[in-house]
Enzyme design. Structure first.
Site, short mmCIF file in Angstrom:
data_model
loop_
_atom_site.label_atom_id
_atom_site.label_comp_id
_atom_site.label_asym_id
_atom_site.label_seq_id
_atom_site.Cartn_x
_atom_site.Cartn_y
_atom_site.Cartn_z
N ASP A 36 0.83 -1.22 0.00
CA ASP A 36 0.00 0.00 0.00
C ASP A 36 0.86 1.26 0.00
O ASP A 36 0.33 2.37 -0.14
CB ASP A 36 -0.94 0.01 1.20
CG ASP A 36 -2.21 -0.82 0.92
OD1 ASP A 36 -2.32 -1.32 -0.22
OD2 ASP A 36 -3.04 -0.95 1.81
N ASP A 287 -13.06 36.58 -33.86
CA ASP A 287 -12.48 35.24 -33.84
C ASP A 287 -13.37 34.26 -33.07
O ASP A 287 -13.53 33.10 -33.45
CB ASP A 287 -11.11 35.34 -33.15
CG ASP A 287 -10.21 34.18 -33.54
OD1 ASP A 287 -10.40 33.64 -34.64
OD2 ASP A 287 -9.34 33.83 -32.74
N GLY A 422 -8.16 22.17 -34.03
CA GLY A 422 -9.12 21.35 -34.76
C GLY A 422 -9.51 22.03 -36.05
O GLY A 422 -9.58 21.41 -37.11
N LEU A 423 -9.73 23.35 -35.96
CA LEU A 423 -10.10 24.11 -37.16
C LEU A 423 -9.01 24.02 -38.21
O LEU A 423 -9.27 23.82 -39.39
CB LEU A 423 -10.31 25.58 -36.80
CG LEU A 423 -11.72 26.06 -36.53
CD1 LEU A 423 -11.71 27.56 -36.34
CD2 LEU A 423 -12.64 25.68 -37.67
S1 SF4 Z 1 -7.25 0.60 -2.77
FE1 SF4 Z 1 -6.30 -1.43 -2.81
S2 SF4 Z 1 -4.13 -1.01 -3.09
FE2 SF4 Z 1 -5.08 0.92 -2.44
S3 SF4 Z 1 -4.85 0.88 -0.26
FE3 SF4 Z 1 -6.83 -0.02 -0.64
S4 SF4 Z 1 -6.42 -2.21 -0.72
FE4 SF4 Z 1 -4.46 -1.20 -0.89
#
Ligand code: SF4
Length: 527
Positions: A36, A287, A422-423
């Site tokens: 994490d 414009d 784009g124009l």
């Molecule tokens: S979303 Fe998934 S990866 Fe992120 S902290 Fe929560 S469990 Fe972990």
């Protein structure tokens, strides 16, 4: 919960990280498994902050789950306090850690550390990042002003007669969209009005700065997703009114100045007269008429989507054909705005749903997040980014606000140029067949001094072809009168007229093209 490739918002603990990272002298202990820690990269790689977020992870592993993971929490809190010596500690958990129910916030509070410990209970499976940021800021503010709540009856309110009014600017965070530059624009506007800034928070503030929040006469709620809960609480407890107009666009900037004037008891007539931006200049220019009625689809956080819709509709005369947000907490405001444009708002955090709506509507411009940039690119539609989540290029080194008058200029450049490009591409497509527009043509201002080089081919048409030379061996020829008549046709459609006429002559077995053939072909293809 849904597994997804892209997401508009992360889990709420990422919101808490945005607050901790924005501030100084705050540390966040996050009970989270190994892996994490990926969230660090959002700040160091996408926002390109020069330091890591002030976060310590417990980084428990699968083998720890059989033993006492609560110990990991207290150990991490102790180490974080000793190493970083923060003025305040935030303690919370990630999605995975929530499942093992260690209550890290309560554990840390029980340690009797000599600094405020703010436990964060952010339900990861029902809430998201902006809500997490809002809650974290709110609880941190409450913790830092707790000792003043008792005496708050004598609190702020309208500034005293003759004293310079003071305001807090609340809401800018790490990973926000152009927050750094927006704050500078707001400070500039407040200076113009004679309002002093007491505290900007969370970005750049310390816990001690939060302790001074009640000293201001009023608050400015810059990003409601992040600061509205805190502003409402400060109003309730310390009687501090707050300014809720978000000054994105010329009209909203003027409304913001008027609202600040009302709240601070100031006459803003001179300030309003001094406001000057190039966006209204553009909107009045010839414009701009090329872009009137352009069909625009808008999606983002609620703050930026609402502002974009107002600018698109009122200031650039675009037609808003779609409006939506992933900010569920502000869905009501977006629904109301959409109904003013005769639309039904798209409230979703599923980018596939957004993609389906863009595909269905086929707008000429998409204003959205990094996700909509991908969607528009795939569909070949012009696009500008107006809201988080964004990619690395949306944290530009240059000054690039969205708010205030300079923000209106930046918005003008960012939205209008993709359409202009784009124009141009459209024109290039139209003129590709003309003898003047090929790789070998010299600049037209040289005229007959530099005739086109013979034999160079662009899009199947040679210079000789346009001079009336036979196109293919054995095909029909043009009489001089027919050639003269062909030259009366505007050059950008002349190549097509020639090809259609020759096709018509070939199909009807004519060896020579006369003026009559030219008109017969026109009538034939015009049927
Ligand atoms: S979303 Fe998934 S990866 Fe992120 S902290 Fe929560 S469990 Fe972990």
């Amino acid at each position: 919960m849904q597994l997804t490739l892209w997401t508009y918002e992360g889990p709420p603990h990422v919101g808490a990280m945005r607050i901790a990272t924005a501030m100084r002298n705050v540390h966040y202990v996050l009970h989270a498994p190994q892996g994490d820690t990926y969230a660090d990269l959002l700040f160091t790689m996408i926002e390109r902050r020069s330091t890591r977020p002030p976060v310590s992870y417990t980084t428990f592993q699968a083998r720890d789950l059989g033993s006492d993971t609560a110990n990991l929490v207290t150990e991490a809190v102790r180490k974080a306090y000793e190493r970083f010596k923060p003025e305040a500690l935030l303690v919370g958990e990630s999605c995975t850690a929530e499942l093992i129910q260690d209550q890290p916030g309560s554990l840390a509070q029980g340690m009797n550390l000599p600094v405020p410990v703010v436990p964060l209970e952010l339900p990861a499976y029902s809430r998201k990042e902006n809500w997490g940021a809002s809650e974290t800021f709110y609880h941190l503010v409450r913790a830092m002003v707790a000792d003043q709540v008792e005496q708050s009856d004598a609190g702020a309110g309208a500034p005293s007669q003759g004293a310079q009014p003071t305001a807090n600017i609340l809401g800018p965070t790490a990973l926000g969209f152009r927050c750094r530059d927006d704050v500078e624009e707001i400070k500039r506007l407040l200076a113009l009005l004679g309002v002093a800034v007491n505290v900007v928070a969370p970005e750049g503030a310390t816990p001690a700065d939060l302790h001074r929040l009640p000293d201001a006469d009023f608050n400015i709620c810059l990003y409601p997703e992040i600061a509205r809960t805190t502003c409402a609480w400060l109003k309730r407890v310390f009687h501090q009114p707050f300014v809720s107009t978000v000054p994105i666009g010329v009209g909203a900037t003027r409304d913001f100045v008027i609202e600040v004037g009302e709240v601070a008891g100031l006459d803003v007539t001179d300030a309003l007269a001094a406001l000057d931006s190039r966006l209204p200049w553009y909107s009045r220019s010839v414009d701009s008429t090329y872009l009137t009625g352009k069909r625009v689809f808008i999606f983002g956080d609620a703050t930026h989507a609402l502002a974009a819709a107002r600018i698109a509709n009122d200031e650039l005369a675009f037609e808003v054909v779609g409006l939506g947000t992933y900010s569920r907490e502000m869905a009501r405001e977006v629904r109301e705005a959409a109904s003013r444009y005769g639309l039904e708002a798209l409230i979703t955090d599923d980018y596939l749903e957004v993609e389906a709506r863009v595909t269905e509507l086929q707008p000429e411009l998409v204003l959205g997040t990094q996700m909509e940039r991908h969607i528009a690119k795939r569909l070949g539609i012009a696009c500008a980014v107006i809201s988080a989540p964004v990619h690395v290029q949306d944290f530009p080194a240059r000054y690039s606000p969205q708010m205030g008058l300079e923000g209106a200029n930046v918005i003008f450049d960012t939205w209008v140029h993709p359409l202009m490009m784009g124009l141009e591409e459209h024109l290039l497509g139209m003129f590709r067949g003309d003898f003047e527009f090929h790789d070998g043509a010299t600049a037209s201002h040289l005229g007959s001094e530099a005739p086109p080089k013979p034999g160079l081919v662009t899009a199947g048409v040679t210079a000789e072809e346009d001079e009336g030379v036979v196109v293919e061996e054995g095909s029909c020829s043009w009489t001089p009168e027919a050639e003269t008549e062909l030259r009366k046709i505007p050059f950008f459609v002349r190549g097509k007229a020639r090809r259609n006429t020759e096709r018509f002559a070939a199909e009807t077995g004519l060896a020579s093209i006369t003026v009559e053939t030219l008109y017969d072909a026109k009538a034939y293809f015009g049927r």
